[in-house]
Scaffold this motif. Structure first.
Motif, PDB file in Angstrom:
ATOM      1  N   VAL A   1     -71.928 -23.066 -59.905  1.00 24.99           N
ATOM      2  CA  VAL A   1     -73.365 -22.483 -59.635  1.00 24.99           C
ATOM      3  C   VAL A   1     -74.502 -23.466 -59.677  1.00 24.99           C
ATOM      4  CG1 VAL A   1     -74.712 -20.849 -60.924  1.00 24.99           C
ATOM      5  CG2 VAL A   1     -72.409 -20.151 -60.605  1.00 24.99           C
ATOM      6  N   LEU A   2     -74.323 -24.331 -60.741  1.00 28.72           N
ATOM      7  CA  LEU A   2     -75.439 -25.224 -60.494  1.00 28.72           C
ATOM      8  C   LEU A   2     -75.503 -26.365 -59.487  1.00 28.72           C
ATOM      9  CD1 LEU A   2     -77.563 -26.558 -62.731  1.00 28.72           C
ATOM     10  CD2 LEU A   2     -76.085 -28.121 -63.344  1.00 28.72           C
ATOM     11  N   GLN A   3     -74.402 -26.569 -58.737  1.00 27.43           N
ATOM     12  CA  GLN A   3     -74.424 -27.382 -57.589  1.00 27.43           C
ATOM     13  C   GLN A   3     -74.779 -26.585 -56.209  1.00 27.43           C
ATOM     14  OE1 GLN A   3     -72.995 -30.424 -57.276  1.00 27.43           O
ATOM     15  NE2 GLN A   3     -73.425 -30.761 -55.318  1.00 27.43           N
ATOM     16  N   ILE A   4     -74.420 -25.174 -56.567  1.00 28.21           N
ATOM     17  CA  ILE A   4     -75.207 -24.344 -55.465  1.00 28.21           C
ATOM     18  C   ILE A   4     -76.656 -24.104 -55.602  1.00 28.21           C
ATOM     19  CG2 ILE A   4     -75.168 -21.843 -54.626  1.00 28.21           C
ATOM     20  CD1 ILE A   4     -72.142 -21.598 -55.410  1.00 28.21           C
ATOM     21  N   LEU A   5     -76.995 -23.917 -56.554  1.00 27.20           N
ATOM     22  CA  LEU A   5     -78.526 -23.938 -56.776  1.00 27.20           C
ATOM     23  C   LEU A   5     -79.222 -25.292 -56.716  1.00 27.20           C
ATOM     24  CD1 LEU A   5     -78.714 -21.847 -60.148  1.00 27.20           C
ATOM     25  CD2 LEU A   5     -79.252 -21.138 -58.065  1.00 27.20           C
ATOM     26  N   LEU A   6     -78.721 -26.245 -56.894  1.00 21.64           N
ATOM     27  CA  LEU A   6     -79.150 -27.644 -56.677  1.00 21.64           C
ATOM     28  C   LEU A   6     -79.177 -27.913 -54.893  1.00 21.64           C
ATOM     29  CD1 LEU A   6     -80.109 -30.197 -57.589  1.00 21.64           C
ATOM     30  CD2 LEU A   6     -77.752 -31.085 -57.341  1.00 21.64           C
ATOM     31  N   LEU A   7     -78.049 -27.461 -54.333  1.00 14.59           N
ATOM     32  CA  LEU A   7     -78.068 -27.758 -52.902  1.00 14.59           C
ATOM     33  C   LEU A   7     -79.071 -26.784 -52.029  1.00 14.59           C
ATOM     34  CD1 LEU A   7     -74.277 -28.289 -52.364  1.00 14.59           C
ATOM     35  CD2 LEU A   7     -76.270 -29.910 -52.350  1.00 14.59           C
ATOM     36  N   VAL A   8     -79.157 -25.518 -52.570  1.00 16.94           N
ATOM     37  CA  VAL A   8     -79.812 -24.413 -51.770  1.00 16.94           C
ATOM     38  C   VAL A   8     -81.461 -24.429 -52.212  1.00 16.94           C
ATOM     39  CG1 VAL A   8     -80.046 -21.792 -51.564  1.00 16.94           C
ATOM     40  CG2 VAL A   8     -77.935 -23.085 -51.566  1.00 16.94           C
ATOM     41  N   SER A   9     -81.704 -24.974 -53.402  1.00 17.36           N
ATOM     42  CA  SER A   9     -83.227 -24.935 -53.695  1.00 17.36           C
ATOM     43  C   SER A   9     -84.149 -25.429 -52.927  1.00 17.36           C
ATOM     44  CB  SER A   9     -83.243 -25.293 -55.137  1.00 17.36           C
ATOM     45  OG  SER A   9     -82.807 -26.497 -55.251  1.00 17.36           O
TER      46      SER A   9
ATOM     47  N   GLY B   1     -69.371 -35.406 -53.812  1.00 17.37           N
ATOM     48  CA  GLY B   1     -69.089 -35.848 -55.291  1.00 17.37           C
ATOM     49  C   GLY B   1     -68.344 -34.898 -55.990  1.00 17.37           C
ATOM     50  N   TYR B   2     -68.794 -33.611 -55.923  1.00 19.20           N
ATOM     51  CA  TYR B   2     -68.481 -32.588 -56.600  1.00 19.20           C
ATOM     52  C   TYR B   2     -67.027 -32.248 -56.243  1.00 19.20           C
ATOM     53  CZ  TYR B   2     -68.211 -27.758 -58.520  1.00 19.20           C
ATOM     54  OH  TYR B   2     -67.568 -26.645 -59.187  1.00 19.20           O
ATOM     55  N   THR B   3     -66.802 -32.269 -54.950  1.00 19.72           N
ATOM     56  CA  THR B   3     -65.311 -31.812 -54.423  1.00 19.72           C
ATOM     57  C   THR B   3     -64.436 -32.942 -54.837  1.00 19.72           C
ATOM     58  OG1 THR B   3     -66.224 -31.007 -52.385  1.00 19.72           O
ATOM     59  CG2 THR B   3     -64.160 -31.279 -52.250  1.00 19.72           C
TER      60      THR B   3
END
Length: 89
Positions: A14-22, A75-77
């Protein structure tokens, strides 16, 4: 795999999604606010006036930050796949 590991995986996802979309959402929101103020002051209610600038701003943000977004997601993947290999041991 414990409950703590699952919670950490979900939280990081969820943090990764928020970081990429923000950045994209903030840019679209700012340009939308500017256009709304412009439309309110000039009484122009053209629908394409709101769509076209947002579209081009979103494309510009993606062009500018696309490399960073891809690197972060890669990196996350990689971290996820390494975690999977550690669980198999």
């Amino acid at each position: 795999m414990s409950i703590g590991d699952v919670v950490t995986l979900l939280r990081d996802g969820v943090l990764q999604i928020l970081l990429l979309v923000s950045p994209v959402l903030v840019a679209a929101m700012i340009i939308g606010l500017i256009i709304a103020i412009f439309q309110a002051t000039t009484s122009i209610q053209e629908q394409t006036l709101t769509f076209a600038p947002k579209f081009f701003v979103i494309l510009a943000v993606l062009a500018l930050l696309g490399g960073w977004m891809f690197t972060s997601l890669r990196g996350y993947t990689v971290e996820l796949f390494q975690m999977i290999s550690r669980m198999g041991r």
